[in-house]
Scaffold this active site. Sequence first.
Site, PDB file in Angstrom:
ATOM      1  N   HIS A 228       0.874  -1.186   0.000  1.00  0.00           N
ATOM      2  CA  HIS A 228       0.000   0.000   0.000  1.00  0.00           C
ATOM      3  C   HIS A 228       0.913   1.239   0.000  1.00  0.00           C
ATOM      4  O   HIS A 228       1.751   1.395  -0.880  1.00  0.00           O
ATOM      5  CB  HIS A 228      -0.916  -0.103   1.238  1.00  0.00           C
ATOM      6  CG  HIS A 228      -2.101   0.799   1.283  1.00  0.00           C
ATOM      7  ND1 HIS A 228      -2.431   1.677   0.273  1.00  0.00           N
ATOM      8  CD2 HIS A 228      -3.065   0.983   2.239  1.00  0.00           C
ATOM      9  CE1 HIS A 228      -3.541   2.339   0.614  1.00  0.00           C
ATOM     10  NE2 HIS A 228      -3.939   1.925   1.811  1.00  0.00           N
ATOM     11  N   HIS A 269      -2.037  -2.348  -9.746  1.00  0.00           N
ATOM     12  CA  HIS A 269      -3.063  -1.754  -8.878  1.00  0.00           C
ATOM     13  C   HIS A 269      -4.298  -2.636  -8.893  1.00  0.00           C
ATOM     14  O   HIS A 269      -4.632  -3.211  -9.928  1.00  0.00           O
ATOM     15  CB  HIS A 269      -3.427  -0.349  -9.367  1.00  0.00           C
ATOM     16  CG  HIS A 269      -4.127   0.447  -8.318  1.00  0.00           C
ATOM     17  ND1 HIS A 269      -5.480   0.372  -8.124  1.00  0.00           N
ATOM     18  CD2 HIS A 269      -3.640   1.290  -7.380  1.00  0.00           C
ATOM     19  CE1 HIS A 269      -5.805   1.157  -7.111  1.00  0.00           C
ATOM     20  NE2 HIS A 269      -4.716   1.725  -6.643  1.00  0.00           N
ATOM     21  N   ASP A 327       2.646   5.616  -6.611  1.00  0.00           N
ATOM     22  CA  ASP A 327       3.866   5.567  -5.810  1.00  0.00           C
ATOM     23  C   ASP A 327       5.134   5.473  -6.648  1.00  0.00           C
ATOM     24  O   ASP A 327       6.237   5.593  -6.117  1.00  0.00           O
ATOM     25  CB  ASP A 327       3.813   4.354  -4.847  1.00  0.00           C
ATOM     26  CG  ASP A 327       2.798   4.574  -3.740  1.00  0.00           C
ATOM     27  OD1 ASP A 327       2.646   5.715  -3.316  1.00  0.00           O
ATOM     28  OD2 ASP A 327       2.159   3.588  -3.312  1.00  0.00           O
TER      29      ASP A 327
HETATM   30  N1  CMC Z   1       5.370  -6.952 -10.103  1.00  0.00           N
HETATM   31  C1  CMC Z   1       5.268  -8.171 -10.675  1.00  0.00           C
HETATM   32  N2  CMC Z   1       4.109  -8.839 -10.821  1.00  0.00           N
HETATM   33  C2  CMC Z   1       2.997  -8.255 -10.337  1.00  0.00           C
HETATM   34  C3  CMC Z   1       3.013  -6.982  -9.725  1.00  0.00           C
HETATM   35  C4  CMC Z   1       4.257  -6.342  -9.603  1.00  0.00           C
HETATM   36  N3  CMC Z   1       4.335  -5.136  -9.018  1.00  0.00           N
HETATM   37  N4  CMC Z   1       1.766  -6.638  -9.344  1.00  0.00           N
HETATM   38  C5  CMC Z   1       0.963  -7.656  -9.710  1.00  0.00           C
HETATM   39  N5  CMC Z   1       1.715  -8.645 -10.328  1.00  0.00           N
HETATM   40  C6  CMC Z   1       1.199  -9.885 -10.929  1.00  0.00           C
HETATM   41  C7  CMC Z   1       0.870 -10.924  -9.868  1.00  0.00           C
HETATM   42  O1  CMC Z   1       1.989 -11.747  -9.598  1.00  0.00           O
HETATM   43  C8  CMC Z   1      -0.258 -11.651 -10.514  1.00  0.00           C
HETATM   44  O2  CMC Z   1       0.277 -12.498 -11.491  1.00  0.00           O
HETATM   45  P1  CMC Z   1      -0.419 -13.953 -11.790  1.00  0.00           P
HETATM   46  O3  CMC Z   1      -1.806 -13.637 -12.265  1.00  0.00           O
HETATM   47  O4  CMC Z   1       0.447 -14.587 -12.822  1.00  0.00           O
HETATM   48  O5  CMC Z   1      -0.398 -14.682 -10.485  1.00  0.00           O
HETATM   49  C9  CMC Z   1      -1.031 -10.563 -11.259  1.00  0.00           C
HETATM   50  O6  CMC Z   1      -0.044  -9.567 -11.560  1.00  0.00           O
HETATM   51  C10 CMC Z   1      -2.172  -9.933 -10.465  1.00  0.00           C
HETATM   52  O7  CMC Z   1      -1.623  -9.450  -9.237  1.00  0.00           O
HETATM   53  P2  CMC Z   1      -2.348  -9.526  -7.810  1.00  0.00           P
HETATM   54  O8  CMC Z   1      -1.297  -9.565  -6.769  1.00  0.00           O
HETATM   55  O9  CMC Z   1      -3.373 -10.618  -7.841  1.00  0.00           O
HETATM   56  O10 CMC Z   1      -3.104  -8.120  -7.799  1.00  0.00           O
HETATM   57  P3  CMC Z   1      -3.709  -7.394  -6.536  1.00  0.00           P
HETATM   58  O11 CMC Z   1      -4.822  -6.568  -7.042  1.00  0.00           O
HETATM   59  O12 CMC Z   1      -4.015  -8.387  -5.460  1.00  0.00           O
HETATM   60  O13 CMC Z   1      -2.502  -6.486  -5.997  1.00  0.00           O
HETATM   61  C11 CMC Z   1      -1.000  -4.653  -5.755  1.00  0.00           C
HETATM   62  C12 CMC Z   1      -2.347  -5.148  -6.315  1.00  0.00           C
HETATM   63  C13 CMC Z   1      -0.908  -3.150  -5.883  1.00  0.00           C
HETATM   64  C14 CMC Z   1      -0.902  -5.044  -4.272  1.00  0.00           C
HETATM   65  C15 CMC Z   1       0.142  -5.347  -6.541  1.00  0.00           C
HETATM   66  O14 CMC Z   1       0.085  -4.970  -7.895  1.00  0.00           O
HETATM   67  C16 CMC Z   1       1.537  -5.025  -5.964  1.00  0.00           C
HETATM   68  O15 CMC Z   1       1.989  -5.708  -5.047  1.00  0.00           O
HETATM   69  N6  CMC Z   1       2.231  -3.991  -6.494  1.00  0.00           N
HETATM   70  C17 CMC Z   1       3.509  -3.553  -5.965  1.00  0.00           C
HETATM   71  C18 CMC Z   1       3.321  -2.703  -4.719  1.00  0.00           C
HETATM   72  C19 CMC Z   1       2.769  -1.317  -5.026  1.00  0.00           C
HETATM   73  O16 CMC Z   1       3.253  -0.633  -5.907  1.00  0.00           O
HETATM   74  N7  CMC Z   1       1.765  -0.886  -4.251  1.00  0.00           N
HETATM   75  C20 CMC Z   1       1.166   0.438  -4.371  1.00  0.00           C
HETATM   76  C21 CMC Z   1      -0.243   0.353  -4.838  1.00  0.00           C
HETATM   77  S1  CMC Z   1      -0.927   1.920  -5.381  1.00  0.00           S
HETATM   78  C22 CMC Z   1      -0.897   3.037  -4.077  1.00  0.00           C
HETATM   79  C23 CMC Z   1      -1.307   2.526  -2.776  1.00  0.00           C
HETATM   80  O17 CMC Z   1      -2.282   1.800  -2.625  1.00  0.00           O
HETATM   81  O18 CMC Z   1      -0.660   2.878  -1.800  1.00  0.00           O
END
Ligand code: CMC
Length: 392
Positions: A228, A269, A327
């Site tokens: 987050h 996201h 971010d």
């Molecule tokens: N790098 C590599 N792979 C990723 C990433 C990433 N940053 N984000 C998602 N994926 C992949 C994930 O492995 C999954 O792949 P598969 O379908 O093959 O298993 C697919 O994309 C869907 O990801 P998810 O984890 O199911 O998506 P989510 O909606 O649960 O998570 C998220 C969203 C923001 C937590 C995630 O994208 C993440 O961890 N990003 C990096 C951390 C980040 O930048 N967070 C800030 C978010 S925006 C501002 C805020 O909220 O503060």
Amino acid sequence: AEIFTYDPGFMATASCHSAITYIDGEAGVLLYRGYPIEQLATKASFLEVAYLLLYGELPDERQLLAFEEAMARHSMINENLKGFLGGFHYDAHPMAILVGVVGSLSAFYHDSLDINDPQHREASALRLIAQVPTIAAAAYKHNVGEPIVYPRNALRYCANFLHMMFATPCADYKPGLIAEKALNLLFILHADHEQNASTSTVRLAGSSGANPFACIAAGIASLWGPAHGGANEAVLDMLEQIGDVSNVPKYLDKAKDKDDSFRLMGFGHRVYKHYDPRAKIIREVCHQVLEELADSNNPLFELALRLEEIALSDEYFVERKLYPNVDFYSGIIYRALGIPRNMFTVMFAIARTVGWVSHWMEMMADPNNRIGRPRQIYCGPTHRDYLPISQR
Ligand code: CMC
């Protein structure tokens, strides 16, 4: 047995009605009370936006003046809080300090416990928006071993924060207009984002009738996580770790490898399956701000731009619709403003306090508000009998 819908991460569950923020994740649209983020970010002041989120309409001149005065009036923290702050270890993470000190405010404002009185609710909301920056700057001062700098009523909200961060008893600090403008913009972009993890935490905590300071402390705790708000700090760590464009493919491979816990921080996201409109705005002003702050040719910004370019032409990221989020670029601007890295998430918290209190106020006025109480799918053992310890 009762049957419940299994929805981990609440991917398909709307927990409330809300009239504050609208997101269309497919189209990359973000509106605060109907106003496009692009217009607010370039035209409004942060306090105008705060008023809009809190009360539903943009203020007229008189209303804005009264709101600014209220912010100035409430910006001092109780002198006794200094003793509490002094109890933290000198290198405590400022988010840890923020969680604790904001939570402690309910011990100073007993009227905040009377959550059924709308006037008391509003007073708590105003105190939170006004005092979180003071606490945040005090946490920074504690880290660097300098005395707390008191707020100045004559300064605008963002300039006042910079003053509390960078002035010392022996030297004034005159916040530059560029720095103030950049901060104003970042605060607006971070002010609200509907039912994200921290806002949902605030609502869930508040649904039991807990006092607003405790609820916002819970929100701050949730924001701290690297998935987050903690991501802005993690992005800079990552960029430094990558170091050079030549290393980008290696790190992209790591991000794609399911056996590797490394993720591209600042990418992806839950709601946006298109470019995050906030990241687009920040990327655009990044050039300008860095140039104006005489920090053009910033190698980390250059690296971030190339990383984005390479990732967005990679099938893995295209298929999964992973774009830079808010971010990804914000830390680069904070760094250029002289804000240390462990304060990045604190900056996010200052701005998001407005969103949190707006949601808390909306929820408290909602006649449909009930205690939040998710159910579960039980998967533990069925009935079994206790055995004396000698027989186990
Ligand atoms: N790098 C590599 N792979 C990723 C990433 C990433 N940053 N984000 C998602 N994926 C992949 C994930 O492995 C999954 O792949 P598969 O379908 O093959 O298993 C697919 O994309 C869907 O990801 P998810 O984890 O199911 O998506 P989510 O909606 O649960 O998570 C998220 C969203 C923001 C937590 C995630 O994208 C993440 O961890 N990003 C990096 C951390 C980040 O930048 N967070 C800030 C978010 S925006 C501002 C805020 O909220 O503060």
